[in-house]
Scaffold this motif. Structure first.
Motif, mmCIF file in Angstrom:
data_model
loop_
_atom_site.group_PDB
_atom_site.id
_atom_site.type_symbol
_atom_site.label_atom_id
_atom_site.label_comp_id
_atom_site.label_asym_id
_atom_site.label_seq_id
_atom_site.Cartn_x
_atom_site.Cartn_y
_atom_site.Cartn_z
ATOM 1 N N PHE A 115 0.966 -1.124 -0.094
ATOM 2 C CA PHE A 115 -0.123 0.195 0.021
ATOM 3 C C PHE A 115 0.594 1.220 -0.043
ATOM 4 O O PHE A 115 0.597 2.291 -0.811
ATOM 5 C CB PHE A 115 -0.976 0.104 1.109
ATOM 6 C CG PHE A 115 -1.902 -0.884 0.925
ATOM 7 C CD1 PHE A 115 -3.139 -0.808 0.167
ATOM 8 C CD2 PHE A 115 -2.222 -2.148 1.909
ATOM 9 C CE1 PHE A 115 -4.196 -1.690 -0.154
ATOM 10 C CE2 PHE A 115 -3.409 -2.647 1.805
ATOM 11 C CZ PHE A 115 -4.353 -2.580 0.797
ATOM 12 N N THR B 159 2.892 1.725 -3.389
ATOM 13 C CA THR B 159 1.857 2.036 -4.585
ATOM 14 C C THR B 159 1.586 3.423 -4.359
ATOM 15 O O THR B 159 1.341 4.115 -5.449
ATOM 16 C CB THR B 159 0.472 1.355 -4.420
ATOM 17 O OG1 THR B 159 0.986 -0.354 -4.477
ATOM 18 C CG2 THR B 159 -0.402 1.287 -5.335
ATOM 19 N N ALA B 160 1.121 3.902 -3.127
ATOM 20 C CA ALA B 160 0.908 5.455 -2.936
ATOM 21 C C ALA B 160 2.111 6.284 -3.349
ATOM 22 O O ALA B 160 1.854 7.378 -3.917
ATOM 23 C CB ALA B 160 0.543 5.724 -1.468
ATOM 24 N N HIS C 240 2.761 7.135 -6.775
ATOM 25 C CA HIS C 240 1.837 8.218 -7.485
ATOM 26 C C HIS C 240 1.465 9.597 -6.689
ATOM 27 O O HIS C 240 0.775 10.201 -6.740
ATOM 28 C CB HIS C 240 0.461 7.562 -7.476
ATOM 29 C CG HIS C 240 0.519 6.368 -8.373
ATOM 30 N ND1 HIS C 240 0.872 5.110 -7.951
ATOM 31 C CD2 HIS C 240 0.261 6.407 -9.734
ATOM 32 C CE1 HIS C 240 0.790 4.321 -8.993
ATOM 33 N NE2 HIS C 240 0.475 4.878 -10.070
ATOM 34 N N ASN D 282 -7.274 11.216 -3.932
ATOM 35 C CA ASN D 282 -7.569 10.198 -4.939
ATOM 36 C C ASN D 282 -7.194 8.795 -4.300
ATOM 37 O O ASN D 282 -7.141 8.883 -3.144
ATOM 38 C CB ASN D 282 -6.836 10.175 -6.270
ATOM 39 C CG ASN D 282 -5.119 10.283 -6.059
ATOM 40 O OD1 ASN D 282 -4.663 9.558 -4.966
ATOM 41 N ND2 ASN D 282 -4.421 11.202 -6.662
ATOM 42 N N GLN D 283 -7.401 7.804 -4.941
ATOM 43 C CA GLN D 283 -7.407 6.324 -4.435
ATOM 44 C C GLN D 283 -6.007 6.415 -3.768
ATOM 45 O O GLN D 283 -5.819 5.508 -2.743
ATOM 46 C CB GLN D 283 -7.581 5.366 -5.377
ATOM 47 C CG GLN D 283 -6.422 5.270 -6.450
ATOM 48 C CD GLN D 283 -6.664 4.369 -7.691
ATOM 49 O OE1 GLN D 283 -7.195 4.617 -8.532
ATOM 50 N NE2 GLN D 283 -6.357 3.049 -7.632
ATOM 51 N N TYR D 284 -4.914 6.933 -4.289
ATOM 52 C CA TYR D 284 -3.719 6.679 -3.828
ATOM 53 C C TYR D 284 -3.433 7.410 -2.322
ATOM 54 O O TYR D 284 -2.558 6.602 -1.337
ATOM 55 C CB TYR D 284 -2.457 7.089 -4.562
ATOM 56 C CG TYR D 284 -2.526 6.514 -6.088
ATOM 57 C CD1 TYR D 284 -2.287 5.286 -5.869
ATOM 58 C CD2 TYR D 284 -2.909 7.211 -7.177
ATOM 59 C CE1 TYR D 284 -2.380 4.478 -7.284
ATOM 60 C CE2 TYR D 284 -2.964 6.474 -8.325
ATOM 61 C CZ TYR D 284 -2.985 4.990 -8.255
ATOM 62 O OH TYR D 284 -2.905 4.658 -9.403
ATOM 63 N N SER D 285 -4.199 8.352 -2.058
ATOM 64 C CA SER D 285 -4.436 8.976 -0.515
ATOM 65 C C SER D 285 -4.924 7.775 0.488
ATOM 66 O O SER D 285 -4.301 7.643 1.483
ATOM 67 C CB SER D 285 -4.959 10.431 -0.503
ATOM 68 O OG SER D 285 -4.648 11.236 -1.522
ATOM 69 N N VAL D 286 -5.745 7.137 -0.175
ATOM 70 C CA VAL D 286 -6.487 5.972 0.527
ATOM 71 C C VAL D 286 -5.409 5.062 0.819
ATOM 72 O O VAL D 286 -5.293 4.173 1.794
ATOM 73 C CB VAL D 286 -7.905 5.438 -0.214
ATOM 74 C CG1 VAL D 286 -8.364 4.185 0.573
ATOM 75 C CG2 VAL D 286 -8.642 6.552 -0.380
ATOM 76 N N TYR D 287 -4.701 4.741 -0.251
ATOM 77 C CA TYR D 287 -3.648 3.712 -0.132
ATOM 78 C C TYR D 287 -2.527 3.912 0.834
ATOM 79 O O TYR D 287 -2.214 3.179 1.841
ATOM 80 C CB TYR D 287 -2.804 3.578 -1.479
ATOM 81 C CG TYR D 287 -3.573 2.612 -2.185
ATOM 82 C CD1 TYR D 287 -4.899 2.480 -2.666
ATOM 83 C CD2 TYR D 287 -2.927 1.420 -3.050
ATOM 84 C CE1 TYR D 287 -5.597 1.712 -3.596
ATOM 85 C CE2 TYR D 287 -3.449 0.585 -4.012
ATOM 86 C CZ TYR D 287 -4.846 0.544 -4.172
ATOM 87 O OH TYR D 287 -5.148 -0.129 -5.038
#
Length: 300
Positions: free
Chosen positions: A85, A88-89, A92, A148-153
C-alpha cells in the motif's frame, strides 16, 4: 564527550536517512520495474543481509512458542501489506506527502492499543489523536483534486503498519528483535515472490539495478541503526528524532522529483509531528514508554 542520548539521537537520524533514501530510490524506479519484482528482489537481498547481521550478533534464533509464532506471522503479514500500500501510494504522490501521513503511527498505535489491548486511554491521548487526525485531513484534503485512491492507499499503509506494531508488542521478550525483523523481511520476500510468479519478469538496466541495490542497502542500514539506537540512551529523548525523516523527505522530494508540498500539507504535517511528539512525551510521563524492542522491530 558525546552523551549517550546524543549518540542515540544521531543513530535515530541516520536510521531515518536510510529509510527515506530507500523510499526515494524505489520511487525513482516507479514505472520502470514492476512493483512485485522490485519488492521480491529487495526482499531476497534484505533478508540475506539481515540474517548475516543477526548471525554475527548471535541473535538469530527461530525457536519460539506457538503463541509467538502467531504474532510474528501476523507481523509479517502487516509488513508485506504495508509495503504494497505504501509504495503504491508513494509511486503516485509526492514523497513528503506519503511520509507525513506515515508519521501518524504513534497516534494510531496508541489508539489501537487502547481498543484491542486494554491500554489506558484518557482525554489527553484522545484529544491528541483527534488533533493529529485533523493534520492528516489537511494533508490528504478529501474533496479536492489532490485527493485520490492513492491517498487512501497511504492511509491503508498506516493501518497495516499499526497492525504490524501492535503484533510486535504481543511477541514475548524471549524472541530477539533482530530475529523478528529477519522473519518479517523473509515474509515480504515470499509474499511478493508468489505474486510475481505468474507475472512477466522484466529485464533491468544497470541503472535500475544500481538504484535497487541502493534501496536495499539503505533499508538494511535503516534497520541496523534502529536496532543500535535502542541499546543506548533514554528512549523518551531519542524517539522524537524519528520525525527528522519528514525533513529528509521534504529535501529529497524537492531535489530529486521537484515536488514541494502544498502549504496546507506542510501545516498538516506539522500538526501530525507535534501530536506525535506530545504522545511520546505522555508515554514517558505516565511510565508507559514504548519498549526499545518494539521500536527496533518496527523500524519506522
Amino acid at each position: 564527550m558525546i552523551s549517550e542520548n546524543m549518540r542515540g539521537a544521531g543513530l535515530m537520524m541516520l536510521a531515518m536517512v536510510g529509510f527515506t533514501l530507500n523510499d526515494t530510490a524505489l520511487k525513482t524506479l516507479a514505472g520502470e520495474v514492476p512493483l512485485f519484482q522490485l519488492l521480491f528482489i529487495r526482499g531476497v537481498l534484505a533478508t540475506a543481509a539481515l540474517a548475516v547481521m543477526a548471525h554475527f550478533m548471535g541473535q538469530l534464533d527461530f525457536r519460539m512458542s506457538r503463541r509467538d509464532m502467531k504474532w510474528v506471522s501476523l507481523r509479517a503479514i502487516g509488513e508485506a501489506s504495508a509495503a504494497y500500500f505504501f509504495l503504491t501510494a508513494l509511486f503516485h504522490m509526492p514523497l513528503a506527502n506519503a511520509t507525513a501521513i506515515l508519521q501518524t503511527l504513534p497516534l494510531t498505535v496508541t489508539l489501537g492499543a487502547a481498543l484491542f489491548m486494554g491500554m489506558p486511554f484518557g482525554w489527553r491521548r484522545g484529544s491528541t489523536i483527534l488533533i493529529g487526525f485533523i493534520g492528516v485531513l489537511l494533508i490528504v484534503r478529501p474533496g479536492t483534486e489532490g485527493f485520490n485512491q492513492y491517498s487512501v492507499y497511504a492511509l491503508m499503509a498506516v493501518l497495516c503498519v499499526t497492525l504490524r506494531d501492535l503484533s510486535t508488542r504481543l511477541v514475548s521478550q524471549a524472541v530477539p528483535s533482530i530475529t523478528v525483523t529477519v522473519t518479517s523481511a523473509a515474509g515480504v520476500m515470499v509474499f511478493f515472490g508468489a505474486l510475481q510468479l505468474p507475472a512477466t519478469w522484466e529485464p533491468m538496466a544497470l541503472t535500475e539495478i544500481g538504484l535497487l541495490l541502493a534501496a536495499t542497502t539503505s533499508i538494511v542500514g535503516g534497520y541496523a541503526f534502529s536496532v543500535m539506537v535502542m541499546r543506548i540512551g533514554d528512549i523518551s529523548f531519542i524517539a522524537p528524532f524519528r520525525y527528522t525523516g519528514l525533513i529528509w523527505a521534504l529535501i529529497l522530494g524537492w531535489v530529486v522529483f521537484g515536488d514541494w508540498p502544498h502549504p496546507l500539507t506542510l501545516i498538516g504535517g506539522g500538526i501530525v509531528v507535534a501530536s506525535g511528539i506530545y504522545m511520546l512525551y505522555r508515554e514517558a510521563i505516565v511510565g508507559r514508554r514504548l519498549s526499545p524492542r518494539n521500536l527496533a522491530r518496527g523500524g519506522r
